[in-house]
Design a protein around this motif. Structure first.
Motif, mmCIF file in Angstrom:
data_model
loop_
_atom_site.group_PDB
_atom_site.id
_atom_site.type_symbol
_atom_site.label_atom_id
_atom_site.label_comp_id
_atom_site.label_asym_id
_atom_site.label_seq_id
_atom_site.Cartn_x
_atom_site.Cartn_y
_atom_site.Cartn_z
ATOM 1 N N PRO A 94 51.013 21.471 34.992
ATOM 2 C CA PRO A 94 50.727 22.492 36.011
ATOM 3 C C PRO A 94 49.222 22.685 36.150
ATOM 4 O O PRO A 94 48.461 22.423 35.212
ATOM 5 C CB PRO A 94 51.410 23.739 35.453
ATOM 6 C CG PRO A 94 51.444 23.526 33.973
ATOM 7 C CD PRO A 94 51.635 22.052 33.780
ATOM 8 N N PRO A 95 48.751 23.149 37.308
ATOM 9 C CA PRO A 95 47.318 23.393 37.494
ATOM 10 C C PRO A 95 46.808 24.421 36.485
ATOM 11 O O PRO A 95 47.493 25.412 36.190
ATOM 12 C CB PRO A 95 47.226 23.924 38.922
ATOM 13 C CG PRO A 95 48.479 23.463 39.588
ATOM 14 C CD PRO A 95 49.526 23.438 38.521
ATOM 15 N N ALA A 96 45.620 24.189 35.971
ATOM 16 C CA ALA A 96 45.045 25.117 35.001
ATOM 17 C C ALA A 96 44.324 26.266 35.686
ATOM 18 O O ALA A 96 44.335 27.391 35.191
ATOM 19 C CB ALA A 96 44.081 24.371 34.081
ATOM 20 N N GLU A 97 43.690 26.002 36.843
ATOM 21 C CA GLU A 97 42.911 27.037 37.515
ATOM 22 C C GLU A 97 43.546 27.510 38.815
ATOM 23 O O GLU A 97 43.616 28.704 39.081
ATOM 24 C CB GLU A 97 41.490 26.532 37.799
ATOM 25 C CG GLU A 97 40.642 26.384 36.552
ATOM 26 C CD GLU A 97 39.160 26.250 36.873
ATOM 27 O OE1 GLU A 97 38.758 26.475 38.030
ATOM 28 O OE2 GLU A 97 38.393 25.921 35.955
ATOM 29 N N VAL A 98 43.985 26.585 39.647
ATOM 30 C CA VAL A 98 44.495 26.965 40.965
ATOM 31 C C VAL A 98 45.700 27.890 40.841
ATOM 32 O O VAL A 98 45.910 28.773 41.681
ATOM 33 C CB VAL A 98 44.846 25.707 41.778
ATOM 34 C CG1 VAL A 98 45.540 26.079 43.078
ATOM 35 C CG2 VAL A 98 43.576 24.916 42.085
ATOM 36 N N ALA A 99 46.501 27.734 39.793
ATOM 37 C CA ALA A 99 47.689 28.570 39.616
ATOM 38 C C ALA A 99 47.417 29.799 38.751
ATOM 39 O O ALA A 99 48.344 30.541 38.421
ATOM 40 C CB ALA A 99 48.810 27.736 38.992
ATOM 41 N N ASP A 100 46.160 30.029 38.399
ATOM 42 C CA ASP A 100 45.803 31.164 37.546
ATOM 43 C C ASP A 100 45.578 32.398 38.424
ATOM 44 O O ASP A 100 44.526 32.552 39.056
ATOM 45 C CB ASP A 100 44.541 30.828 36.750
ATOM 46 C CG ASP A 100 44.202 31.887 35.705
ATOM 47 O OD1 ASP A 100 44.560 33.060 35.900
ATOM 48 O OD2 ASP A 100 43.563 31.531 34.698
ATOM 49 N N LEU A 105 41.589 36.440 41.255
ATOM 50 C CA LEU A 105 41.052 37.737 41.647
ATOM 51 C C LEU A 105 39.529 37.699 41.723
ATOM 52 O O LEU A 105 38.919 38.380 42.548
ATOM 53 C CB LEU A 105 41.497 38.816 40.649
ATOM 54 C CG LEU A 105 43.009 39.074 40.569
ATOM 55 C CD1 LEU A 105 43.314 40.083 39.484
ATOM 56 C CD2 LEU A 105 43.540 39.545 41.920
ATOM 57 N N ARG A 106 38.899 36.897 40.859
ATOM 58 C CA ARG A 106 37.435 36.763 40.859
ATOM 59 C C ARG A 106 36.958 35.594 41.704
ATOM 60 O O ARG A 106 35.911 35.658 42.340
ATOM 61 C CB ARG A 106 36.922 36.568 39.434
ATOM 62 C CG ARG A 106 37.034 37.754 38.534
ATOM 63 C CD ARG A 106 36.210 37.565 37.270
ATOM 64 N NE ARG A 106 36.598 36.401 36.488
ATOM 65 C CZ ARG A 106 35.854 35.298 36.377
ATOM 66 N NH1 ARG A 106 34.711 35.186 37.020
ATOM 67 N NH2 ARG A 106 36.277 34.301 35.614
ATOM 68 N N LEU A 107 37.750 34.521 41.670
ATOM 69 C CA LEU A 107 37.375 33.287 42.371
ATOM 70 C C LEU A 107 38.534 32.906 43.290
ATOM 71 O O LEU A 107 39.396 32.111 42.923
ATOM 72 C CB LEU A 107 37.084 32.171 41.359
ATOM 73 C CG LEU A 107 36.001 32.481 40.318
ATOM 74 C CD1 LEU A 107 35.961 31.401 39.243
ATOM 75 C CD2 LEU A 107 34.635 32.611 40.989
ATOM 76 N N CYS A 218 40.156 23.532 40.773
ATOM 77 C CA CYS A 218 38.890 24.244 40.602
ATOM 78 C C CYS A 218 38.842 25.478 41.501
ATOM 79 O O CYS A 218 39.097 25.375 42.707
ATOM 80 C CB CYS A 218 37.743 23.292 40.951
ATOM 81 S SG CYS A 218 36.100 24.016 40.860
ATOM 82 N N ARG A 219 38.520 26.634 40.929
ATOM 83 C CA ARG A 219 38.388 27.860 41.710
ATOM 84 C C ARG A 219 36.915 28.247 41.841
ATOM 85 O O ARG A 219 36.130 28.112 40.894
ATOM 86 C CB ARG A 219 39.166 29.012 41.076
ATOM 87 C CG ARG A 219 40.656 28.905 41.333
ATOM 88 C CD ARG A 219 41.355 30.250 41.188
ATOM 89 N NE ARG A 219 42.698 30.194 41.728
ATOM 90 C CZ ARG A 219 42.982 30.386 43.004
ATOM 91 N NH1 ARG A 219 42.004 30.643 43.859
ATOM 92 N NH2 ARG A 219 44.213 30.322 43.443
ATOM 93 N N VAL A 220 36.546 28.743 43.040
ATOM 94 C CA VAL A 220 35.165 29.126 43.309
ATOM 95 C C VAL A 220 35.128 30.333 44.251
ATOM 96 O O VAL A 220 36.152 30.758 44.769
ATOM 97 C CB VAL A 220 34.386 27.967 43.997
ATOM 98 C CG1 VAL A 220 34.281 26.753 43.102
ATOM 99 C CG2 VAL A 220 35.045 27.602 45.347
#
Length: 225
Positions: A94-100, A105-107, A218-220
């Protein structure tokens, strides 16, 4: 110079004397064509730079499906493994960041860094023709995401997360999905403001399966500079 010529010159400087390092491009092509299907026309290959290989499946072999899956369609879902009696869990990361959800909320934006249309990789970004066609890197934002951040088409923006940040010009377009920003890769660091490319923000995490990179997980956040 083609890569093959660079390899030949490097081999000569390093004192590598294997005959393979002295083969010309013409000799290597002749060797490949000697074992190629008879349907390949060498003259056509030289004239066009590419050729198609006829495998007896016609020009559109999967236009009507025909894949060896339960549905006959190309399936990229883990559920298809269940239909074959295979536990999907060992076959899916599963995605580590995109699904977080907490990180979102921050990114709130997901960053994708696909290839550009004209660069295969950064080797070609140094070429005059390719660089003239795409002279500077861009980041693409959906109209709604841009409006919410006060970003207009052509504005200079900063794309950042906890790992790092890069700056370039924004393209506001409905070609980017809401919640997703797209920064095509391939330019050199020197093409970016401050000499930093999108890879400053992408993760170094590797997948459990095959230790593959996770550049596009990747979240930004994006802000006008």
């Amino acid at each position: 110079q083609p890569n093959s010529e660079i390899f030949r010159r490097l081999a000569a400087r390093l004192g590598l004397d294997d005959p393979a390092f002295r083969e010309t491009d013409a000799a290597m092509l002749a060797e490949v064509l000697a074992a190629a299907p008879s349907s390949i026309d060498a003259a056509d290959l030289h004239a066009r730079g590419f050729t198609k290989i006829d495998l007896g499946q016609g020009p559109l072999p999967h236009a009507e499906g025909g894949f060896r899956t339960p549905s006959g369609k190309l399936e990229l879902r883990a559920e298809s493994l269940v239909a074959e009696g295979i536990d999907p869990l060992p076959h899916y990361d599963p995605p580590a960041e995109v699904a977080d959800a907490d990180l979102a909320l921050r990114l709130p934006l997901a960053l994708l860094t696909p290839k550009t249309h004209l660069f295969l990789n950064s080797t070609f970004a140094n070429g005059v023709r390719q660089h003239a066609a795409q002279p500077e890197p861009m980041v693409y934002l959906n109209d709604g995401d841009a409006a919410a951040r006060g970003i207009a088409d052509g504005d200079h923006v900063r794309v950042a997360n906890d790992r790092g940040a890069f700056q370039c010009r924004a393209v506001v377009s409905d070609e980017a999905r809401p919640g997703v920003v797209v920064a095509p890769m391939g330019w050199w660091n020197s093409d970016y403001a401050n000499g930093v490319s999108p890879q400053a923000a992408t993760p170094q995490l590797l997948t459990r399966l095959g230790a593959a990179p996770t550049f596009n997980d990747c979240r930004v956040e994006v802000a006008r500079v």
